[in-house]
Design an enzyme around this catalytic site. Structure first.
Site, mmCIF file in Angstrom:
data_model
loop_
_atom_site.group_PDB
_atom_site.id
_atom_site.type_symbol
_atom_site.label_atom_id
_atom_site.label_comp_id
_atom_site.label_asym_id
_atom_site.label_seq_id
_atom_site.Cartn_x
_atom_site.Cartn_y
_atom_site.Cartn_z
ATOM 1 N N PRO A 125 43.273 -42.037 -5.348
ATOM 2 C CA PRO A 125 42.533 -40.909 -4.751
ATOM 3 C C PRO A 125 43.377 -39.920 -3.955
ATOM 4 C CG PRO A 125 42.035 -42.972 -3.615
ATOM 5 C CD PRO A 125 42.885 -43.331 -4.781
ATOM 6 N N LYS A 141 41.441 -36.148 -7.308
ATOM 7 C CA LYS A 141 41.230 -35.621 -8.668
ATOM 8 C C LYS A 141 40.137 -36.335 -9.483
ATOM 9 C CE LYS A 141 43.985 -32.273 -8.717
ATOM 10 N NZ LYS A 141 43.182 -31.194 -8.184
ATOM 11 N N TYR A 144 47.076 -35.257 5.633
ATOM 12 C CA TYR A 144 47.718 -36.331 4.878
ATOM 13 C C TYR A 144 48.948 -36.761 5.671
ATOM 14 C CZ TYR A 144 44.955 -35.188 0.697
ATOM 15 O OH TYR A 144 43.931 -34.986 -0.198
ATOM 16 N N HIS A 153 37.607 -25.080 2.451
ATOM 17 C CA HIS A 153 38.900 -25.206 3.124
ATOM 18 C C HIS A 153 39.952 -24.367 2.409
ATOM 19 C CE1 HIS A 153 38.204 -29.284 5.357
ATOM 20 N NE2 HIS A 153 37.247 -28.401 5.559
ATOM 21 N N TYR A 159 46.662 -29.096 -6.521
ATOM 22 C CA TYR A 159 45.584 -29.570 -5.642
ATOM 23 C C TYR A 159 44.291 -28.803 -5.887
ATOM 24 C CZ TYR A 159 43.653 -31.850 -1.511
ATOM 25 O OH TYR A 159 42.887 -32.621 -0.678
#
Ligand SMILES: Cc1cc2nc3c(=O)[nH]c(=O)nc-3n(C[C@H](O)[C@H](O)[C@H](O)COP(=O)(O)OP(=O)(O)OC[C@H]3O[C@@H](n4cnc5c(N)ncnc54)[C@H](O)[C@@H]3O)c2cc1C
Length: 388
Positions: free
Chosen positions: A292, A296, A201, A72, A384
């Site tokens: 979560p 990570k 998200y 992605h 990220y």
């Protein structure tokens, strides 16, 4: 029994460490208290940083991941009914993430370990650590009705948050930091093609929701719930209803499928310092937990054992303890960065303080800043995809 490195726990940390050491010709024994079937079926993480993918590939366990993992280049943030893309690849000079289930990584690592012929024992019991303050540590355990004493040079505590290794460190030495969040994640695995190519998200006044995936046929979806809720109170139709409400925007609908698995995970931040005591080295969830939201946990576990494998290789080959001595400090620097990022993502995206309007306005302002400011978006993106 005697080995160089006794590894307690066959999760991602223990199994990756075993493989990294094997590549360097270092002997280890891995002991795990669950069955192989249980460990391989435990549904958990699925988002891998580029550096972790590169490490696993270099260690010889990346072949199926390269075929089946989904690369992605971005994620989507949704709030106030709008969806905004964070272009991870552009913002981080070419880095991406890979979606590949933790179950699949664990299966690949177990197959590789068994093929190497080095020991990996499942369903061990009564694991005790001895002599971690001495230069002759030992792990005692029972396996198939026989008691064993495993003498070793060092012990790697890779046994997760509820393991036995961390409590072996004297309380006067160990400092712990904890934050419990007043919510959890209800997660489902559903037999339906993901409704979006990238993760979404979503911040919503009914609570956070996440659309993720495990494969082109399997979706992974989460909704924020109260901690300690009973999964029995969440029949499938109630879960889908919340997911539709929290994730849908005009012109986009969420496809439903058969629910294959569901469960509730509490949200917690936790760090234990130091990550070494004598000849015991803690790794992964045994030393730290992140909520979560930042994806990570698994990544940190692999990064810890990367450092530990390097340090052990230098020590066992050349006798230099410099890297071993730096292990805890080096890990904790990365751990606290990930702790902060995970806390930040969590507090930015979840409903807090029972929907206090002040908190809601602050969150929306922060989200708008992240999606409209290049530096703010870059900060999210570089955290990220992970730091090398
Ligand atoms: C719902 C959920 C979603 C998640 N999503 C993500 C994500 O998207 N990205 C991400 O990076 N992370 C994620 N995580 C976190 C990630 O799964 C963990 O951080 C990761 O499993 C840590 O690996 P580990 O090897 O350190 O610990 P574990 O996976 O906990 O492995 C420890 C092993 O030790 C064994 N063990 C325990 N006690 C003993 C004993 N006494 N003797 C022998 N063996 C023992 C356990 O059975 C286990 O197999 C998620 C976690 C959950 C719960």
């Amino acid at each position: 029994m005697r080995t160089q490195v006794a590894i307690v726990g066959a999760g991602p940390a223990g199994l990756t460490l075993a493989q990294l050491l094997h590549v360097e010709g270092i002997d280890s024994v891995v002991i795990e208290n669950r069955s192989r079937e249980y460990v391989e079926a435990r549904i958990r993480a699925g988002v891998l940083e580029q550096g972790v993918v590169d490490l696993l590939t270099a260690a010889g366990v990346g072949e199926r991941m390269a075929r089946e993992g989904l690369v992605h280049e971005g994620i989507e943030l949704q709030f106030a009914g709008e969806r905004h893309r964070i272009d991870l690849k552009t913002l981080t000079s070419g880095k991406t993430i890979t979606v590949y289930g933790q179950t699949e990584i664990v299966k690949d690592l177990i197959n590789t370990r068994l093929a190497s012929g080095r020991p990996l024992l499942f369903e061990v019991d009564d694991v005790h650590l001895d002599g971690i303050d001495s230069d002759r540590p030992c792990v005692r355990f029972s396996h198939q009705g026989t008691t064993h004493e495993l003498d070793c040079d060092v012990i790697a505590g890779c046994d997760g948050f509820h393991g036995v290794c961390r409590p072996t460190i004297p309380a006067r030495v160990l400092r712990t930091f904890t934050r419990e969040y007043p919510f959890g994640w209800l997660g489902i695995l559903a037999n339906v093609a993901p409704s979006n190519d990238e993760l979404i998200y979503a911040s919503h006044d009914r609570g956070f929701a996440l659309l993720s995936m495990r494969s082109p046929q399997i979706s992974r979806l989460y909704v924020q719930c109260r901690p300690g809720e009973d999964i029995a109170d969440w029949p499938d139709n109630r879960i889908w209803e919340e997911l539709h409400t929290r994730l849908e925007i005009p012109g986009w609908t969420l496809a439903e499928g058969r629910v294959l698995e569901k469960g509730i995970t509490p949200m917690r931040s936790f760090v234990a310092e130091p990550m070494r005591h004598g000849r015991l080295f803690l790794t992964g969830d045994a030393a730290h937990i992140v909520p979560p939201t930042g994806a990570k946990g698994l990544n940190l576990a692999v990064r810890d054992v990367q450092l530990l494998a390097e340090a052990l290789t230098v020590w066992l080959r050349h006798g230099s303890e410099t890297l071993l001595d730096a292990y805890s400090t080096s890990c904790l620097r990365r751990v606290w960065r990930a702790e902060h990022f995970s806390w930040w993502m969590t507090t930015m995206l979840h409903t807090l303080d029972d929907g206090d309007p002040f908190a809601v306005r602050l969150q929306e302002s922060q989200l708008r800043y992240v999606v409209s400011s290049g530096p703010a978006a870059t900060s999210l993106a570089e955290n990220y995809v992970g730091f090398d």
